[in-house]
Design an enzyme around this catalytic site. Structure first.
Site, mmCIF file in Angstrom:
data_model
loop_
_atom_site.group_PDB
_atom_site.id
_atom_site.type_symbol
_atom_site.label_atom_id
_atom_site.label_comp_id
_atom_site.label_asym_id
_atom_site.label_seq_id
_atom_site.Cartn_x
_atom_site.Cartn_y
_atom_site.Cartn_z
ATOM 1 N N GLU A 1 -9.531 -9.793 11.885
ATOM 2 C CA GLU A 1 -10.968 -9.826 11.583
ATOM 3 C C GLU A 1 -11.739 -10.981 12.233
ATOM 4 O OE1 GLU A 1 -11.432 -9.604 7.332
ATOM 5 O OE2 GLU A 1 -10.516 -7.637 7.224
ATOM 6 N N ASN B 1 -6.136 -7.089 14.754
ATOM 7 C CA ASN B 1 -6.450 -6.137 13.679
ATOM 8 C C ASN B 1 -7.868 -6.369 13.165
ATOM 9 O OD1 ASN B 1 -5.354 -4.122 11.766
ATOM 10 N ND2 ASN B 1 -5.551 -5.730 10.202
ATOM 11 N N HIS C 1 -10.833 1.287 6.608
ATOM 12 C CA HIS C 1 -11.286 1.379 5.213
ATOM 13 C C HIS C 1 -12.548 2.231 5.255
ATOM 14 C CE1 HIS C 1 -8.400 -1.524 3.817
ATOM 15 N NE2 HIS C 1 -8.772 -2.381 4.749
ATOM 16 N N GLU D 1 -4.703 0.069 7.711
ATOM 17 C CA GLU D 1 -5.048 -0.170 6.297
ATOM 18 C C GLU D 1 -5.833 1.001 5.721
ATOM 19 O OE1 GLU D 1 -6.838 -4.035 5.674
ATOM 20 O OE2 GLU D 1 -5.557 -4.983 7.172
ATOM 21 N N ASP E 1 -7.692 3.705 3.856
ATOM 22 C CA ASP E 1 -8.058 4.219 2.531
ATOM 23 C C ASP E 1 -9.443 4.822 2.650
ATOM 24 O OD1 ASP E 1 -9.488 1.781 2.560
ATOM 25 O OD2 ASP E 1 -8.298 0.874 0.953
HETATM 26 C C1 XIL Z 1 -6.842 -7.374 0.455
HETATM 27 C C2 XIL Z 1 -5.799 -7.129 -0.610
HETATM 28 O O1 XIL Z 1 -5.590 -5.744 -0.722
HETATM 29 C C3 XIL Z 1 -6.241 -7.706 -1.935
HETATM 30 O O2 XIL Z 1 -5.197 -7.643 -2.882
HETATM 31 C C4 XIL Z 1 -6.673 -9.157 -1.756
HETATM 32 O O3 XIL Z 1 -7.209 -9.638 -2.982
HETATM 33 C C5 XIL Z 1 -7.702 -9.288 -0.660
HETATM 34 O O4 XIL Z 1 -7.174 -8.730 0.540
HETATM 35 N N1 XIL Z 1 -8.562 -6.401 5.164
HETATM 36 C C6 XIL Z 1 -7.304 -6.941 5.275
HETATM 37 C C7 XIL Z 1 -6.431 -7.036 4.072
HETATM 38 O O5 XIL Z 1 -6.868 -7.251 6.389
HETATM 39 O O6 XIL Z 1 -5.598 -8.166 4.113
HETATM 40 C C8 XIL Z 1 -7.233 -7.037 2.798
HETATM 41 O O7 XIL Z 1 -6.320 -6.970 1.697
HETATM 42 C C9 XIL Z 1 -8.203 -5.896 2.792
HETATM 43 C C10 XIL Z 1 -9.180 -5.999 3.926
#
Ligand code: XIL
Length: 445
Positions: A157, A199, A235, A262, A264
């Protein structure tokens, strides 16, 4: 596309409508788990998991039957692994690692450097003290897991949202724009076997942010900065960009793997369709090597109330699950390939040539060497490098080395001796003292 999608008021209604409209496709011998079906297509299907949930029987049953890769949801982040400067704790990270390895799964490492979830001591550092601490963190963590990790999210990020296409402001960014490449070089030196990924989120289509990252990756490939893959967090809200697949493909065309890291998707009328669209996009891009969902059951998700995952809170398969499985089983034949396809920036006329890029700090360096074939293919090469006085070699990867000081020679290993005309390959070494400044000599055999 939404970073933090709001709770959808129509979620329950849409779920029942989606489930009612579900058509169960597939043949009698189709694979019956996500992992098995993805494996038939040469890919993995993974989940982010939490060490604290491994005692939950339903959770571990789903994990071990459905998934072939694991990512620690939090356990390998900076605040978890180095809570005090120079004092490393790997207990929970190791639990995730061992859970994955004992199940024959891949393990994605997440994440070496990120502006979020930094320990307090790092948050209060800046300048060269932070840079040194950050590179040390990368080196120590990647060294601890050396040889065990399939792919590391080396940097997470680092780009800004919105239309700028530029970097996000952070304490790391303020140490200098080269912090990302310094991190990748340190990671390569510490674990030459892991694929090294950049990422990010809101990169789920061709947009200003993903184009900024694309430009960085293209520059890294041209300059020989070691990068192997790009992770697309994905996401997602209630829609998916029409350029989702084209965006994956343009990165793959740069010569890196791509991974959905990631995934969802907000619960709603489109959830199952969006999951299928993303799955089909990965199957259609030869260098998309796998998909990871960010949790197992809706109740495990960080997006409380969004119900964005493939299993409900009781561990039952949702319509979205069936949609992904059907898409995997119906998938085509685009086999993933990970062979380097980097394009040289200039093509020498004959034989071979070599260029060095250096990542130096006070007392040490990592050198990445790009070996280029000229107008004829090369079948074996030797690169000779003059080290400055006081410099001593401490490690070599993707080459054999002879000598540790003065003039040292490196030869190809079995898999990188043959370079097609105009093509290139890469090896590296690290040492103490200061790194080489002269252009190396290259001899084709
Ligand atoms: C999130 C986790 O799922 C949570 O448990 C934590 O509190 C915060 O981080 N992008 C990412 C992940 O790269 O590491 C994040 O994970 C979600 C967003």
């Amino acid at each position: 596309m939404l970073r933090h999608p709001r709770r959808l008021l129509a979620a329950a209604l849409a779920l029942s409508a989606g489930a009612a409209g579900l058509v169960l496709a597939g043949t009698a011998d189709a694979a019956t788990t996500l992992g098995a079906s993805a494996a038939e297509k040469g890919r993995y299907f993974g989940a982010a998991i939490a060490a604290g949930r491994l005692g939950d029987a339903t959770y571990t049953r789903l994990l071990t039957t459905e998934f072939t890769s694991v990512t620690p949801e939090n356990e390998m982040k900076w605040d978890a692994t180095e809570p005090q400067q120079g004092r490393f704790t790997f207990t929970n990270g190791d639990r995730i690692l061992n859970q994955g390895l004992s199940n024959g799964s891949k393990v994605r490492g997440h994440a070496l450097l990120w502006h979020a979830q930094q320990p307090g001591w790092a948050q209060s550092l800046s300048g060269s003290a932070l840079r040194t601490a950050a590179i040390n963190h990368v080196t120590q963590v990647a060294t601890h897991y050396r040889g065990k990790i399939y792919a590391w999210d080396v940097v997470n990020e680092a780009f800004a949202d919105g239309g700028s296409g530029g970097r996000r402001d952070s304490n790391l960014q303020r140490t200098g724009n080269d912090w990302i490449e310094a991190a990748f070089r340190a990671a390569r030196a510490a674990d030459p076997g892991a694929k090294l990924c950049y990422n990010d989120y809101n990169t789920d289509g061709i947009n200003a942010k993903s184009t900024g990252i694309y430009t960085m990756v293209r520059d890294f490939k041209a300059r020989g900065v070691p990068i192997d893959c790009v992770g697309f967090q994905s996401h997602l809200g209630t829609g998916v960009d029409s350029t989702y697949q084209a965006n994956l493909q343009r990165f793959a065309d740069l010569g890196v793997d791509v991974q959905i890291t990631e995934l969802d998707v907000a619960q709603g009328a489109n959830q199952a369709n969006i999951y299928a669209t993303v799955t089909r996009a990965c199957l259609a891009v030869a260098r998309c090597t796998g998909i990871t969902v960010w949790g197992i059951r809706d109740t495990d998700s960080w997006r409380t109330g969004d119900n964005p995952l493939l299993f409900d809170g009781s561990g039952n398969r949702k319509a979205a699950y069936t949609s992904v499985l059907n898409a995997l089983n119906a998938g085509g034949t685009t086999t993933p390939t990970s062979s380097p396809t980097s394009t040289p920036t200039s093509v020498p006329s004959a034989g071979c040539s070599a260029t060095v890029s250096l990542n130096s700090w006070n007392g040490g360096y990592v050198a990445t060497v790009r070996v280029r074939a000229g107008s004829s293919a090369v079948n074996g090469w030797t690169v000779t490098v003059a080290l400055p006085g006081g410099s001593a070699l401490t490690g070599v990867w993707s080459a054999t080395g002879s000598g540790t000081s003065g003039t040292v020679s490196f030869g190809n290993v079995a898999y990188n001796g043959q370079i097609p005309a105009g093509g290139s390959t890469e090896f590296g070494f690290q040492g103490t003292g200061s790194g080489p400044t002269a252009t190396p000599a290259c001899r084709a055999s």
